[in-house]
Scaffold this motif. Structure first.
Motif, PDB file in Angstrom:
ATOM      1  N   SER A  40      -2.855  -6.910 -39.310  1.00 33.31           N
ATOM      2  CA  SER A  40      -3.984  -6.887 -38.384  1.00 33.31           C
ATOM      3  C   SER A  40      -3.692  -7.922 -37.303  1.00 33.31           C
ATOM      4  CB  SER A  40      -5.273  -7.230 -39.130  1.00 33.31           C
ATOM      5  OG  SER A  40      -6.357  -7.280 -38.228  1.00 33.31           O
ATOM      6  N   ARG A  41      -3.599  -7.438 -36.067  1.00 38.34           N
ATOM      7  CA  ARG A  41      -3.222  -8.306 -34.955  1.00 38.34           C
ATOM      8  C   ARG A  41      -4.449  -8.806 -34.207  1.00 38.34           C
ATOM      9  NH1 ARG A  41       1.561  -4.460 -32.782  1.00 38.34           N
ATOM     10  NH2 ARG A  41      -0.141  -2.995 -32.798  1.00 38.34           N
ATOM     11  N   SER A  42      -4.244  -9.804 -33.368  1.00 38.58           N
ATOM     12  CA  SER A  42      -5.354 -10.472 -32.682  1.00 38.58           C
ATOM     13  C   SER A  42      -6.188  -9.514 -31.827  1.00 38.58           C
ATOM     14  CB  SER A  42      -4.847 -11.626 -31.824  1.00 38.58           C
ATOM     15  OG  SER A  42      -3.962 -11.147 -30.827  1.00 38.58           O
ATOM     16  N   GLY A  43      -5.616  -8.451 -31.327  1.00 40.70           N
ATOM     17  CA  GLY A  43      -6.356  -7.479 -30.528  1.00 40.70           C
ATOM     18  C   GLY A  43      -7.281  -6.598 -31.339  1.00 40.70           C
ATOM     19  N   GLY A  44      -7.258  -6.752 -32.667  1.00 41.42           N
ATOM     20  CA  GLY A  44      -8.134  -5.976 -33.538  1.00 41.42           C
ATOM     21  C   GLY A  44      -7.492  -4.740 -34.123  1.00 41.42           C
ATOM     22  N   ASP A  45      -6.300  -4.368 -33.630  1.00 42.41           N
ATOM     23  CA  ASP A  45      -5.639  -3.196 -34.194  1.00 42.41           C
ATOM     24  C   ASP A  45      -4.786  -3.623 -35.388  1.00 42.41           C
ATOM     25  OD1 ASP A  45      -3.760  -4.573 -32.650  1.00 42.41           O
ATOM     26  OD2 ASP A  45      -2.624  -2.767 -32.216  1.00 42.41           O
ATOM     27  N   SER A  46      -4.422  -2.676 -36.185  1.00 46.53           N
ATOM     28  CA  SER A  46      -3.537  -2.964 -37.309  1.00 46.53           C
ATOM     29  C   SER A  46      -2.445  -1.906 -37.357  1.00 46.53           C
ATOM     30  CB  SER A  46      -4.298  -3.016 -38.637  1.00 46.53           C
ATOM     31  OG  SER A  46      -4.838  -1.768 -38.975  1.00 46.53           O
ATOM     32  N   VAL A  47      -1.315  -2.310 -37.896  1.00 47.76           N
ATOM     33  CA  VAL A  47      -0.160  -1.426 -37.932  1.00 47.76           C
ATOM     34  C   VAL A  47       0.498  -1.532 -39.304  1.00 47.76           C
ATOM     35  CG1 VAL A  47       1.364  -3.168 -36.886  1.00 47.76           C
ATOM     36  CG2 VAL A  47       1.898  -0.750 -36.629  1.00 47.76           C
ATOM     37  N   TRP A  48       0.916  -0.379 -39.819  1.00 45.86           N
ATOM     38  CA  TRP A  48       1.576  -0.264 -41.115  1.00 45.86           C
ATOM     39  C   TRP A  48       2.898  -1.013 -41.070  1.00 45.86           C
ATOM     40  CZ3 TRP A  48       5.241   4.115 -42.460  1.00 45.86           C
ATOM     41  CH2 TRP A  48       5.504   4.184 -43.829  1.00 45.86           C
ATOM     42  N   GLU A  55       2.474 -11.637 -34.882  1.00 44.75           N
ATOM     43  CA  GLU A  55       1.654 -12.481 -35.743  1.00 44.75           C
ATOM     44  C   GLU A  55       0.375 -11.755 -36.086  1.00 44.75           C
ATOM     45  OE1 GLU A  55       0.958 -16.438 -34.340  1.00 44.75           O
ATOM     46  OE2 GLU A  55       2.959 -16.580 -33.449  1.00 44.75           O
ATOM     47  N   GLY A  56      -0.116 -12.006 -37.287  1.00 47.95           N
ATOM     48  CA  GLY A  56      -1.374 -11.413 -37.682  1.00 47.95           C
ATOM     49  C   GLY A  56      -1.704 -11.734 -39.115  1.00 47.95           C
ATOM     50  N   VAL A  57      -2.664 -11.005 -39.626  1.00 46.55           N
ATOM     51  CA  VAL A  57      -3.142 -11.198 -40.989  1.00 46.55           C
ATOM     52  C   VAL A  57      -2.772  -9.974 -41.812  1.00 46.55           C
ATOM     53  CG1 VAL A  57      -5.212 -11.509 -42.414  1.00 46.55           C
ATOM     54  CG2 VAL A  57      -5.048 -12.649 -40.188  1.00 46.55           C
ATOM     55  N   LEU A  58      -2.208 -10.219 -42.981  1.00 46.08           N
ATOM     56  CA  LEU A  58      -1.863  -9.115 -43.876  1.00 46.08           C
ATOM     57  C   LEU A  58      -3.138  -8.497 -44.431  1.00 46.08           C
ATOM     58  CD1 LEU A  58       0.292  -7.481 -45.367  1.00 46.08           C
ATOM     59  CD2 LEU A  58       0.272  -9.227 -47.147  1.00 46.08           C
ATOM     60  N   VAL A  59      -3.215  -7.176 -44.319  1.00 46.56           N
ATOM     61  CA  VAL A  59      -4.350  -6.424 -44.841  1.00 46.56           C
ATOM     62  C   VAL A  59      -3.809  -5.428 -45.858  1.00 46.56           C
ATOM     63  CG1 VAL A  59      -6.183  -4.783 -44.278  1.00 46.56           C
ATOM     64  CG2 VAL A  59      -5.620  -6.622 -42.679  1.00 46.56           C
ATOM     65  N   VAL A  60      -4.369  -5.472 -47.058  1.00 46.01           N
ATOM     66  CA  VAL A  60      -4.026  -4.472 -48.071  1.00 46.01           C
ATOM     67  C   VAL A  60      -5.213  -3.518 -48.116  1.00 46.01           C
ATOM     68  CG1 VAL A  60      -3.365  -4.032 -50.450  1.00 46.01           C
ATOM     69  CG2 VAL A  60      -2.684  -6.182 -49.354  1.00 46.01           C
ATOM     70  N   ARG A  61      -4.996  -2.327 -47.588  1.00 45.34           N
ATOM     71  CA  ARG A  61      -6.078  -1.346 -47.490  1.00 45.34           C
ATOM     72  C   ARG A  61      -6.432  -0.780 -48.859  1.00 45.34           C
ATOM     73  NH1 ARG A  61      -3.174   1.532 -42.444  1.00 45.34           N
ATOM     74  NH2 ARG A  61      -3.738   0.022 -40.844  1.00 45.34           N
TER      75      ARG A  61
END
Length: 156
Positions: A72-80, A58-64
């Motif tokens: 972007s996951r709750s721990g603050g990291d994001s993954v492609w 679960e997380g928030v979609l981030v368009v860089r």
């Protein structure tokens, strides 16, 4: 006289090339890497699982700014994100994706993704910096953070 003809031909070729490139620049179907997708069989192979359910992220979609889509996951990291094959870019807004159920997701939308993170080299050709996933993944930071291979995506 021959020199003028050669110069004119060279100038005409340069103008034609510039026009062709500028015509492609505005088309959403041209340029860039597109949206990275895998078939369900390829995704299951990359995840190292057989048919069946895998954990959800679960997380928030981030368009860089560089056009890469990440979770972007709750721990603050994001993954492609590597999307399921039926997912595609929205033709009217390249910062949105059309999910397999027909709904859309864009920057800031909450997502639940059935899938798991994998190292870049688990993707087809991911270990090769000249392959599609190898070059795209490095461009999007997956060489350091890995990639989230999605079997299914559900927008919340």
């Amino acid at each position: 006289m021959l020199r003028r003809v050669t110069m004119a031909a060279g100038s005409a070729a340069a103008v034609a090339a510039a026009l062709m490139l500028s015509a492609c620049a505005g088309s959403p179907d041209e340029g860039g890497f597109g949206l990275p997708t895998l078939t369900s069989v390829e995704a299951e192979k990359a995840l190292g699982v057989g048919p069946g359910r895998v954990p959800s992220e679960e997380g928030v979609l981030v368009v860089r700014d560089n056009g890469c889509f990440a979770l972007s996951r709750s721990g603050g990291d994001s993954v492609w994100i590597i999307w399921p094959e039926r997912t595609r870019l929205d033709a009217d807004d390249a910062a949105r994706v059309i999910l397999s159920d027909g709904s859309t997701a864009g920057d800031g939308d909450d997502l639940v993704i059935e899938g798991s993170p994998v190292p870049l080299d688990a993707l087809p050709g991911g270990e090769d910096p000249d392959s599609y996933f190898g070059s795209f993944g490095r461009f999007c930071g997956a060489d350091a953070a890995g990639a989230l291979v999605a079997l299914d995506v559900v927008a919340r």
